[in-house]
Design an enzyme around this catalytic site. Structure first.
Site, PDB file in Angstrom:
ATOM      1  N   ARG A 140       0.961  -1.336  -0.006  1.00 41.47           N
ATOM      2  CA  ARG A 140      -0.309  -0.290   0.530  1.00 41.47           C
ATOM      3  C   ARG A 140       0.524   1.029   0.067  1.00 41.47           C
ATOM      4  O   ARG A 140       0.413   2.321  -0.254  1.00 41.47           O
ATOM      5  CB  ARG A 140      -0.833  -0.104   0.937  1.00 41.47           C
ATOM      6  CG  ARG A 140      -2.207   0.667   0.843  1.00 41.47           C
ATOM      7  CD  ARG A 140      -3.366   1.148   1.907  1.00 41.47           C
ATOM      8  NE  ARG A 140      -2.916  -0.039   3.120  1.00 41.47           N
ATOM      9  CZ  ARG A 140      -2.410   0.340   4.122  1.00 41.47           C
ATOM     10  NH1 ARG A 140      -1.936   1.103   4.262  1.00 41.47           N
ATOM     11  NH2 ARG A 140      -2.284  -1.016   5.108  1.00 41.47           N
ATOM     12  N   TYR A 188     -15.863  18.968 -14.317  1.00 40.29           N
ATOM     13  CA  TYR A 188     -16.079  17.533 -15.041  1.00 40.29           C
ATOM     14  C   TYR A 188     -17.478  17.293 -13.202  1.00 40.29           C
ATOM     15  O   TYR A 188     -17.196  17.582 -11.996  1.00 40.29           O
ATOM     16  CB  TYR A 188     -15.382  16.903 -14.167  1.00 40.29           C
ATOM     17  CG  TYR A 188     -15.135  15.554 -13.882  1.00 40.29           C
ATOM     18  CD1 TYR A 188     -15.223  14.287 -15.447  1.00 40.29           C
ATOM     19  CD2 TYR A 188     -15.118  14.725 -12.990  1.00 40.29           C
ATOM     20  CE1 TYR A 188     -15.662  12.935 -15.284  1.00 40.29           C
ATOM     21  CE2 TYR A 188     -15.131  13.479 -13.366  1.00 40.29           C
ATOM     22  CZ  TYR A 188     -15.545  12.602 -13.938  1.00 40.29           C
ATOM     23  OH  TYR A 188     -15.364  11.007 -14.529  1.00 40.29           O
ATOM     24  N   ASP A 239      -7.068  20.629 -12.642  1.00 37.73           N
ATOM     25  CA  ASP A 239      -7.336  19.177 -13.448  1.00 37.73           C
ATOM     26  C   ASP A 239      -6.724  19.049 -14.755  1.00 37.73           C
ATOM     27  O   ASP A 239      -7.619  19.861 -15.411  1.00 37.73           O
ATOM     28  CB  ASP A 239      -8.882  19.012 -13.345  1.00 37.73           C
ATOM     29  CG  ASP A 239      -9.587  17.521 -13.373  1.00 37.73           C
ATOM     30  OD1 ASP A 239      -8.586  17.073 -14.667  1.00 37.73           O
ATOM     31  OD2 ASP A 239      -9.813  16.974 -12.903  1.00 37.73           O
ATOM     32  N   LYS A 288      -7.305   8.460 -18.800  1.00 37.05           N
ATOM     33  CA  LYS A 288      -7.993   8.877 -19.798  1.00 37.05           C
ATOM     34  C   LYS A 288      -7.015   9.234 -21.228  1.00 37.05           C
ATOM     35  O   LYS A 288      -6.143   8.483 -21.298  1.00 37.05           O
ATOM     36  CB  LYS A 288      -8.235  10.520 -19.722  1.00 37.05           C
ATOM     37  CG  LYS A 288      -9.451  10.766 -18.367  1.00 37.05           C
ATOM     38  CD  LYS A 288     -10.830  10.139 -19.309  1.00 37.05           C
ATOM     39  CE  LYS A 288     -12.067   9.621 -17.967  1.00 37.05           C
ATOM     40  NZ  LYS A 288     -12.257  10.810 -17.259  1.00 37.05           N
TER      41      LYS A 288
HETATM   42  C1  LIG Z   1     -12.496  11.167 -15.738  1.00 38.62           C
HETATM   43  C2  LIG Z   1     -12.554  12.866 -15.248  1.00 38.62           C
HETATM   44  C3  LIG Z   1     -11.799  12.956 -13.767  1.00 38.62           C
HETATM   45  C4  LIG Z   1     -12.442  11.640 -12.904  1.00 38.62           C
HETATM   46  O1  LIG Z   1     -11.020  10.460 -13.392  1.00 38.62           O
HETATM   47  P1  LIG Z   1     -11.737   8.942 -12.751  1.00 38.62           P
HETATM   48  O2  LIG Z   1     -10.140   8.310 -13.780  1.00 38.62           O
HETATM   49  O3  LIG Z   1     -12.581   8.412 -13.811  1.00 38.62           O
HETATM   50  O4  LIG Z   1     -12.069   8.328 -11.746  1.00 38.62           O
HETATM   51  C5  LIG Z   1     -11.357  13.688 -13.359  1.00 38.62           C
HETATM   52  N1  LIG Z   1     -11.904  14.629 -14.490  1.00 38.62           N
HETATM   53  C6  LIG Z   1     -12.088  14.935 -15.445  1.00 38.62           C
HETATM   54  C7  LIG Z   1     -12.322  16.581 -16.221  1.00 38.62           C
HETATM   55  C8  LIG Z   1     -12.440  13.861 -15.956  1.00 38.62           C
HETATM   56  O5  LIG Z   1     -12.247  13.684 -17.845  1.00 38.62           O
END
Ligand SMILES: *Cc1c(COP(=O)(O)O)cnc(C)c1O
Length: 378
Positions: free
Chosen positions: A42, A93, A164, A189
């Site tokens: 962990r 988001y 982000d 992504k």
């Molecule tokens: C998908 C996404 C997230 C969340 O990420 P996960 O890997 O699905 O938990 C956060 N911010 C943005 C802009 C996203 O597109």
């Protein structure tokens, strides 16, 4: 070194002769005592470490891998004191908006929602706050926030700044260079890019923030699997090429969609008349791989287009090799987007095949009386 080279060499390590060139998948819950590395699964893992070295080198900071993008975001919010004030995008988001609304409803945090494309307005809301959370471009509307201006304003008010960077990736913008204290990614992504794993990352240059986030990860246990880390690193190696191809197609599709009779409006920061065009041109090294567009005929027309695509896949998520489309307002919590808004994540197929598919789907006859059922939000 250009970042396209960094994506190949970072995290590779010097390595002794005879050792494998690519990092092994270290499937380990524990380690023999007496070593210098992690003691328990962990707290650390050699496969994570290679991925973290690569993401860190690309963003210009030190990275921590998390079980998902939301786990990384949650770690940032969780490191704030109880009752802290967070300024966050009204139209960011939806997962982050949900997380913050939940924390606010239980009194853990106080949340002020801001239009982050309005720099001075957002800075004015930072007085007395603890954290400014920025997204740029925003998901799904692709609004652009002036990161340097917001970070400068927030810092003068003693407020920390998180960005982000999921939609831009470090190839297009490096928020730490623009003044952010921490960068968060959904590595699910574009970074990993193959729609086959869920992972996240947080990156910072501040050792205190890094230690706090590492503690959140160890204590909270939102750790990635070693196999996912291996796959994410493998995907990351081709990010520059994937991005180049997908971005070129996104620009072309956005331009053609703007002239399509079935389309009412197109959001793509690369279009000359987009509200964030000039700012994105200064702040980013490209306009990204996402296009949002609103069709005439609202939800019915948008659903019909999603049903009609053949090459493009109707699915949520983004940043994969395959082009994906979805009607955003099908999700609870996404009511801020118009009912006919389609989000297109452009992948690596040939642009002419994508255009032919999209054009045919937009011209598809609309089922007049079939109620489409959408599943629960995921
Ligand atoms: C998908 C996404 C997230 C969340 O990420 P996960 O890997 O699905 O938990 C956060 N911010 C943005 C802009 C996203 O597109």
């Amino acid at each position: 070194m250009d970042l396209s080279t960094v994506a190949i060499v970072a995290g590779r390590g010097a390595g002794a002769p005879g050792e494998p060139l690519s990092v092994p998948v270290a499937l380990a819950s524990t380690y023999r005592a007496g070593g210098e590395g992690p003691h328990y699964g962990r707290d650390g893992n050699p496969t994570w470490a290679a991925l973290e070295a690569a993401i860190g080198a690309l963003e210009g900071g030190s990275a921590l891998a998390f079980a998902s993008g939301m786990a990384a975001a949650a770690a940032v919010f969780d490191s704030l004191p109880a009752g802290a004030v967070v300024v966050a995008p009204t139209r960011g988001y939806h997962g982050v908006r949900r997380l913050l609304a939940d924390a606010a409803s239980r009194g853990h945090l106080r949340v002020r929602l801001a239009n982050v494309s309005d720099g001075p307005g957002t800075v004015a809301m930072c007085r007395g706050a603890d954290l400014l959370w920025i997204e740029s471009p925003t998901n799904p509307l692709l609004e652009i926030a002036d990161i340097a201006l917001l970070a400068g304003g927030a810092h003068s008010a003693g407020v920390r700044v998180a960005v982000d960077n999921t939609l831009a990736t470090p190839l297009l913008q490096r928020p730490l260079d623009l003044g952010a204290d921490v960068v968060v990614h959904s590595a699910t992504k574009l970074l990993s890019g193959h729609s086959d794993l869920v992972m996240g990352a947080a990156v910072t240059r501040d050792p205190e923030i890094a230690a706090s986030l590492a503690a959140r990860r160890s204590m909270g246990g939102a750790v990635p699997g070693p196999l996912e880390a291996f796959l994410a690193l493998r995907g990351l190696r081709t990010l520059p090429l994937r991005l180049e191809r997908a971005q070129a197609s996104a620009g072309e599709l956005a331009r053609r969609l703007s002239g399509h009779p079935a389309v009412a409006t197109v959001s793509y920061p690369g279009l000359p008349d987009a509200p964030g065009h000039e700012l994105a041109g200064r702040q980013m090294r490209g306009f990204g791989t996402m296009v949002a567009f609103d069709v005439h005929g609202g939800a019915i027309a948008a659903n019909a287009a999603c049903d009609a695509v053949q090459i493009i896949v109707t699915a949520t998520s983004l940043g994969g090799v395959e082009t994906m489309i979805e009607r955003r307002a099908r999700w609870p919590g996404e009511e801020l987007t118009s009912p006919g808004l389609l989000r297109l994540s452009v992948g690596l197929e040939h642009v002419e095949d994508l255009w032919a598919d999209l054009d045919a789907a937009l011209m598809a006859p609309r089922p007049a009386h079939r109620a489409r059922r959408d599943g629960p939000a995921g």
